[in-house]
Design a protein around this motif. Structure first.
Motif, PDB file in Angstrom:
ATOM      1  N   VAL A 376       0.843  -1.201   0.000  1.00  0.00           N
ATOM      2  CA  VAL A 376       0.000   0.000   0.000  1.00  0.00           C
ATOM      3  C   VAL A 376       0.876   1.248   0.000  1.00  0.00           C
ATOM      4  N   ARG A 377       1.986   1.195   0.713  1.00  0.00           N
ATOM      5  CA  ARG A 377       2.872   2.367   0.770  1.00  0.00           C
ATOM      6  C   ARG A 377       3.435   2.691  -0.608  1.00  0.00           C
ATOM      7  N   GLU A 378       3.849   1.687  -1.375  1.00  0.00           N
ATOM      8  CA  GLU A 378       4.384   1.946  -2.711  1.00  0.00           C
ATOM      9  C   GLU A 378       3.321   2.589  -3.595  1.00  0.00           C
ATOM     10  N   TYR A 379       2.098   2.118  -3.489  1.00  0.00           N
ATOM     11  CA  TYR A 379       1.000   2.714  -4.247  1.00  0.00           C
ATOM     12  C   TYR A 379       0.821   4.177  -3.836  1.00  0.00           C
ATOM     13  N   GLU A 380       0.779   4.436  -2.538  1.00  0.00           N
ATOM     14  CA  GLU A 380       0.565   5.793  -2.040  1.00  0.00           C
ATOM     15  C   GLU A 380       1.718   6.718  -2.434  1.00  0.00           C
ATOM     16  N   THR A 381       2.930   6.192  -2.406  1.00  0.00           N
ATOM     17  CA  THR A 381       4.088   7.005  -2.798  1.00  0.00           C
ATOM     18  C   THR A 381       4.024   7.365  -4.270  1.00  0.00           C
ATOM     19  N   ARG A 382       3.606   6.426  -5.095  1.00  0.00           N
ATOM     20  CA  ARG A 382       3.568   6.689  -6.537  1.00  0.00           C
ATOM     21  C   ARG A 382       2.449   7.637  -6.917  1.00  0.00           C
ATOM     22  N   PHE A 383       1.273   7.465  -6.321  1.00  0.00           N
ATOM     23  CA  PHE A 383       0.100   8.206  -6.787  1.00  0.00           C
ATOM     24  C   PHE A 383      -0.361   9.308  -5.831  1.00  0.00           C
ATOM     25  N   GLY A 384       0.107   9.287  -4.589  1.00  0.00           N
ATOM     26  CA  GLY A 384      -0.321  10.302  -3.643  1.00  0.00           C
ATOM     27  C   GLY A 384      -1.721  10.102  -3.119  1.00  0.00           C
ATOM     28  N   THR A 385      -2.284   8.935  -3.351  1.00  0.00           N
ATOM     29  CA  THR A 385      -3.624   8.603  -2.875  1.00  0.00           C
ATOM     30  C   THR A 385      -3.610   7.179  -2.332  1.00  0.00           C
ATOM     31  N   SER A 386      -4.721   6.790  -1.706  1.00  0.00           N
ATOM     32  CA  SER A 386      -4.836   5.444  -1.159  1.00  0.00           C
ATOM     33  C   SER A 386      -5.642   4.567  -2.113  1.00  0.00           C
ATOM     34  N   PRO A 387      -5.256   3.300  -2.291  1.00  0.00           N
ATOM     35  CA  PRO A 387      -6.071   2.422  -3.134  1.00  0.00           C
ATOM     36  C   PRO A 387      -7.474   2.230  -2.571  1.00  0.00           C
ATOM     37  N   PHE A 388      -7.622   2.326  -1.255  1.00  0.00           N
ATOM     38  CA  PHE A 388      -8.940   2.150  -0.647  1.00  0.00           C
ATOM     39  C   PHE A 388      -9.850   3.347  -0.941  1.00  0.00           C
ATOM     40  N   ALA A 389      -9.251   4.533  -1.104  1.00  0.00           N
ATOM     41  CA  ALA A 389     -10.029   5.706  -1.497  1.00  0.00           C
ATOM     42  C   ALA A 389     -10.294   5.720  -2.992  1.00  0.00           C
ATOM     43  N   ASP A 390      -9.339   5.213  -3.772  1.00  0.00           N
ATOM     44  CA  ASP A 390      -9.488   5.221  -5.227  1.00  0.00           C
ATOM     45  C   ASP A 390     -10.456   4.150  -5.719  1.00  0.00           C
ATOM     46  N   PHE A 391     -10.485   3.005  -5.044  1.00  0.00           N
ATOM     47  CA  PHE A 391     -11.292   1.875  -5.514  1.00  0.00           C
ATOM     48  C   PHE A 391     -12.119   1.277  -4.371  1.00  0.00           C
TER      49      PHE A 391
END
Length: 445
Positions: A376-391
């Motif tokens: 989850v941290r790698e996702y947040e670092t790359r996109f600046g958002t959380s996967p749980f908020a995005d999807f």
């Protein structure tokens, strides 16, 4: 409990799928502009060879049977021109480095030993890939895995050979419209082992007409006798315009359940014999040498595709050539490719732009379908958002279906065993509405 969707919807090996690609508006974008600001320190090279000695009944790959009138020579000539144009487009403003390479198809070993030498020369001398220093995977078949071809690949640095066997039971091979003798398969496997390439992968298929758990285990054990470093277990799909698609165009719930039973049988059989599950399809022997580049990530790093069936990826555009399954259409596209001059390879002709939402979907999809899961941290670092908020809807549904591992470590989004089993339903569930619409509008040809 949410009603589970049908488990076998689509094998998601890349996103967006080629059926969502379209001809790009004129003027087609120059590759030099597309790659100007892209990271080029960990690229992947894929060379596509669209020739096979037979067309299997389940196959919807971009390939043709045979290569008359020196077609392989003309194809390699075009591949050479394309490689020169692409390497020029990459430029020299920053170092260009390849972290991994693969020859696929079709069947790359349909080429003669001398032609395989030339293919390696194109990768090395035109593209600058040090084939002996990076992982190089090559696909082969029982009929074309000859000693002279394998010797070339071993000498030029191949680290992995993948052979499509599908079934060691001859009646099942015939049912899949892949006629072959088991003795020929075993002889090819012996030659591969003698060639000394570090990693052998064997592809097998489950769900073939007449296949039972007993016969499936016989095939698995026949493969295990060779102690392959990797095994891929593929569910059979019946696709439009393929040999099997013309014979039996529909699937049903009973077939779904049979394939799920065979999947679980194969998964448990391999895990009990020292194989680790890497994805729904891939199993690796626990003591096998590492394969793949530690610094190449399919979610973020670029792909250079050479050949008329290959894709290329930048951060904003995925592009290729036209796509077809019907043999006449494929022949036409190959002929057009072989007649293309170098300037014609300097622009992207067919593709799909990838915006921020699609990039997020691709990262989540390609990470989640791996057994190790997604940081989850790698996702947040790359996109600046959380996967749980995005999807939230998608991940909430996966949770309700029991597809997410509730025991995964904090910060790790990982599939449960049941989630992995339903990878071919989970992947399509992450497609965007726009990609779904484009795929639905695609007319098979």
């Amino acid at each position: 409990m949410t009603d589970a969707p049908r488990p076998y919807q689509s094998y998601v090996y890349a996103y967006p799928h080629k059926t969502a690609y379209r001809p790009l508006p004129h003027p087609a974008p120059p590759l030099a502009e597309l790659w100007a600001d892209e990271p080029k320190d960990a690229l992947s090279l894929y060379a596509h060879i669209p020739f096979c000695e037979v067309r299997c009944g389940f196959c919807n790959l971009f390939t043709r049977i045979g290569a008359p009138d020196e077609l392989t020579t003309r194809y390699l000539d075009a591949l050479d021109r394309q490689a020169s144009a692409v390497r020029d487009a990459l430029g020299d403003r920053v170092p260009v480095r390849f972290a991994t390479a693969a020859f696929g198809g079709g069947t790359p070993t349909y080429l003669s030993a001398g032609e395989l030498e030339r293919l390696c020369d194109i990768a090395e001398k035109r593209m600058g890939v040090d084939l002996r220093a990076v992982p190089l995977s090559v696909e082969t078949s029982p009929a074309t895995a000859t000693a002279d071809r394998l010797a070339v690949l071993a000498e030029r640095g191949a680290t992995r050979l993948s052979i499509g066997v599908q079934s060691f039971v001859e009646a099942e091979a015939r049912a899949a419209v892949r006629p072959q003798r088991r003795a020929d398969v075993e002889a090819a496997l012996s030659r591969i082992r003698e060639a000394g390439v570090p990693v052998l992968n064997i592809d097998l298929i489950y769900g073939i007409d007449g296949q039972t758990e007993e016969s499936w285990v016989r095939s698995l054990d026949a493969a295990l006798a060779w102690r392959p470093e990797e095994l891929y277990l593929y569910p059979l799909y019946v696709r439009p315009l393929t040999g099997l698609g013309r014979l039996s165009p529909t699937a049903d719930r009973e077939w779904d359940e049979r394939r799920l039973r065979l999947y679980r049988c194969g998964r448990d059989h391999l895990r009990a014999r020292g194989y680790e599950q890497v994805s729904m399809r891939m199993f690796r022997r626990a003591d096998a040498p590492p394969q793949g580049a530690d610094d190449y990530a399919c979610q973020t790093d670029g792909m250079i595709g050479l050949g008329c069936g290959a894709r290329s990826y930048t951060s904003s555009l995925h592009y290729s050539f036209d796509y077809a399954v019907d043999m006449r259409e494929i022949r036409s596209i190959i002929d057009t490719y072989t007649e293309t001059e170098a300037a014609g390879f300097a622009r992207a002709q067919v593709g799909r732009w990838v915006d921020a939402d699609e990039a997020r979907r691709r990262h989540l999809l390609q990470s989640l379908l791996q057994a190790r899961g997604m940081s989850v941290r790698e996702y947040e670092t790359r996109f600046g958002t959380s996967p749980f908020a995005d999807f939230p809807a998608e991940l909430g549904r996966f949770e309700a279906l029991g597809w997410l591992d509730r025991e995964a470590a904090a910060g790790l989004l990982r599939l449960s065993p049941e989630g992995l089993a339903h990878s071919d339903a989970l992947g399509p569930a992450l497609f965007s509405p726009a990609v779904r619409a484009a795929m639905a509008a695609y007319e098979p040809k």
